[in-house]
Design an enzyme around this catalytic site. Structure first.
Site, short mmCIF file in Angstrom:
data_model
loop_
_atom_site.label_atom_id
_atom_site.label_comp_id
_atom_site.label_asym_id
_atom_site.label_seq_id
_atom_site.Cartn_x
_atom_site.Cartn_y
_atom_site.Cartn_z
N LEU A 1 -4.67 -7.13 6.13
CA LEU A 1 -4.89 -5.78 6.64
C LEU A 1 -6.34 -5.59 7.07
O LEU A 1 -6.63 -4.92 8.07
CB LEU A 1 -4.52 -4.76 5.56
N GLY A 2 -7.28 -6.19 6.34
CA GLY A 2 -8.68 -6.11 6.73
C GLY A 2 -8.93 -6.80 8.06
O GLY A 2 -9.67 -6.29 8.91
N ALA B 1 -11.06 -8.60 3.41
CA ALA B 1 -10.81 -9.49 4.55
C ALA B 1 -9.44 -10.15 4.46
O ALA B 1 -9.24 -11.25 4.97
CB ALA B 1 -11.91 -10.55 4.64
N CYS C 1 0.81 -1.22 0.00
CA CYS C 1 0.00 0.00 0.00
C CYS C 1 0.84 1.27 0.00
O CYS C 1 0.33 2.34 -0.31
CB CYS C 1 -0.96 0.01 1.19
N GLU D 1 6.01 -1.59 12.05
CA GLU D 1 4.83 -2.41 11.74
C GLU D 1 5.27 -3.77 11.23
O GLU D 1 6.19 -3.88 10.40
CB GLU D 1 3.92 -1.67 10.76
N PRO D 2 4.65 -4.84 11.72
CA PRO D 2 5.12 -6.19 11.40
C PRO D 2 4.58 -6.77 10.09
O PRO D 2 5.08 -7.78 9.62
CB PRO D 2 4.62 -7.01 12.59
#
Length: 456
Positions: free
Chosen positions: A193-194, A190, A50, A114-115
């Site tokens: 990230l969702g 889903a 992203c 962030e993992p």
């Protein structure tokens, strides 16, 4: 063979350019084929998330590979390479490996630590491997990078240095429209990230959560984990009118939240309803651009998050992570230098075998009456003497190669023994400021640890 990274991310490029450069799974095979189809890029992996699109490559020549990768990115974005150069960064050799290790450790992320990037890099490598694009060099880089990423997250508190992208987005949304606790929420998408968005929404006290996804079964599974409702995207238009917060993170290449659907939902909600907050975490954006103009709708995307988090302070864990990365970069460089010596060792022993064979033939010609037992004993003795003489130099050459500048010893051996036909290590690269075909996006790169960036 050297490692090169060429890319653009949330710091160097606007979201619209990242959207155009992004590579979806169906497009990946074609992009990889373009990259390794030229004369200069031998191996390739593409990471498209992203907030970044990066090409990791093992290359035969720096100039040529840079030109080929730049052309592929230029074609994807529809932006001329000279203009695209303002948004690209380039890392070479040790600096390229350092960058990959920093990325996988979360140091180069929108939210530090962030993992999710660890899994994203693993997926990118596996996908490229499925197309036969990476080889020995990138395999080692990627495997080492994944080990480094795990070590950083295990040995430091980097996970707590920042917050998840979802948490940051929710905080930004609350700053714009007030507390989100108790409001109704919709998660579109889903995937990983969702699922993280749904869990974070629940933890932040958001009210009822609906999860919609292209595949309903996946949506039901994520929704069940947060006590919500799941379904497929056919229920999207109705759901828009029932919620106050939307987190969208699909992999769609087309807008999912259209002006027509959101406008219709706002009519149903009525003028007295609270603002509708859309947190668009997808690249390309899931939200049609015109939605930003609707009254009562607040759209916050990756670009807004980049601005909001630009001044986030560093922490001691970041310094610890950088120290780990530096030690791992040096270890990888030593491995690579040792590997580059191997062809020289093989060539030296092959040359020795040729000399021994020639001298034995000459001896047999001079002493035709020498019995077979004597011939074998002479041959064994000569080969043993040559092997003994070569043993120490070859062992020392391998040992010395692991130190910076150790390639000089292998180069000296190739020169002394005239080992023609075996590639010499690349000398320091000096790049024409105009770049290939006059493209002004490469400055210079001296030595193995040098780094070139066209922007930022």
């Amino acid at each position: 063979m050297s490692v090169v990274v060429v890319g653009l991310n949330h710091r160097t490029a606007p979201v619209r350019l990242l959207e155009r450069a992004s590579v979806s799974p169906p497009q990946l095979g074609g992009v990889l084929a373009e990259l390794i189809g030229g004369a200069n890029v031998a191996e390739a992996v593409v990471l498209s998330t992203c907030n970044r699109v990066e090409v990791y490559a093992a290359v035969n020549t720096f100039h040529g590979a840079l030109h080929e990768i730049g052309q592929v990115l230029s074609t994807r974005t529809g932006v001329h390479i000279a203009e695209l150069a303002d948004h690209l960064y380039v890392h070479y050799s040790d600096a390229a490996v350092r960058h990959v290790f920093s990325v996988v450790s979360g140091l180069d992320s929108l939210v530090v630590g962030e993992p999710q990037i660890l899994g994203q890099l693993r997926d990118a490598y596996n996908a490229a491997d499925g197309h036969g694009a990476p080889g020995r060099v990138l395999h080692e880089v990627m495997q080492q990078a994944l080990r480094v990423g795990k070590r950083v997250h295990t040995d430091t508190d980097i996970d707590h240095a920042g917050q998840s992208v979802v948490t940051a987005a929710l905080r930004l949304g609350a700053e714009r429209v007030g507390p989100l606790a108790g409001r109704r929420a919709l998660v579109v998408g889903a995937g990983s990230l969702g699922a993280l968005a749904a869990a974070t929404l629940q933890r932040e006290g958001v009210g009822h959560i609906t999860v919609l996804n292209r595949t309903a079964d996946t949506a039901h599974r994520v929704a069940a984990g947060v006590g919500g409702r799941g379904g497929d995207l056919t229920g999207l238009r109705d759901a828009l009118a029932e919620v106050d917060v939307i987190v969208s993170a699909t992999g769609s290449t087309e807008p999912v939240l259209t002006y027509q659907d959101v406008s219709a939902a706002m009519t149903v909600r009525g003028p007295s309803a609270p603002d509708l907050v859309i947190l668009d975490l997808a690249v390309p954006r899931d939200t049609e651009r015109a939605v930003d103009t609707l009254p009562g709708v607040v759209v916050l995307d990756i670009e807004a998050l980049t601005v909001a988090l630009a001044d986030a302070p560093a922490s001691a864990s970041v310094d610890q992570a950088k120290a780990i990365i530096e030690s791992e970069v040096q270890a990888f460089a030593a491995w690579q230098r040792a590997g580059e010596v191997a062809p020289t060792v093989v060539a030296l022993r092959a040359r020795a075998d040729q000399v021994v064979a020639g001298e034995l033939d000459r001896l047999h010609g001079r002493l035709p009456n020498l019995d077979e037992a004597s011939r074998r004993e002479v041959e064994k003795t000569v080969r043993r003497v040559v092997g003994t003489l070569l043993h120490t130099p070859t062992v020392r050459m391998k040992e010395l190669a692991t130190a910076p500048g150790g390639d000089r010893y292998a180069a000296a051996v190739r020169e002394l023994f005239l080992l023609d036909g075996h590639a010499r290590p690349a000398a320091a690269v000096t790049v024409d400021p105009a770049g290939p075909d006059g493209n002004p996006w490469v400055l210079s790169n001296e030595g193995n640890s040098a780094e070139t960036e066209a922007h930022g």
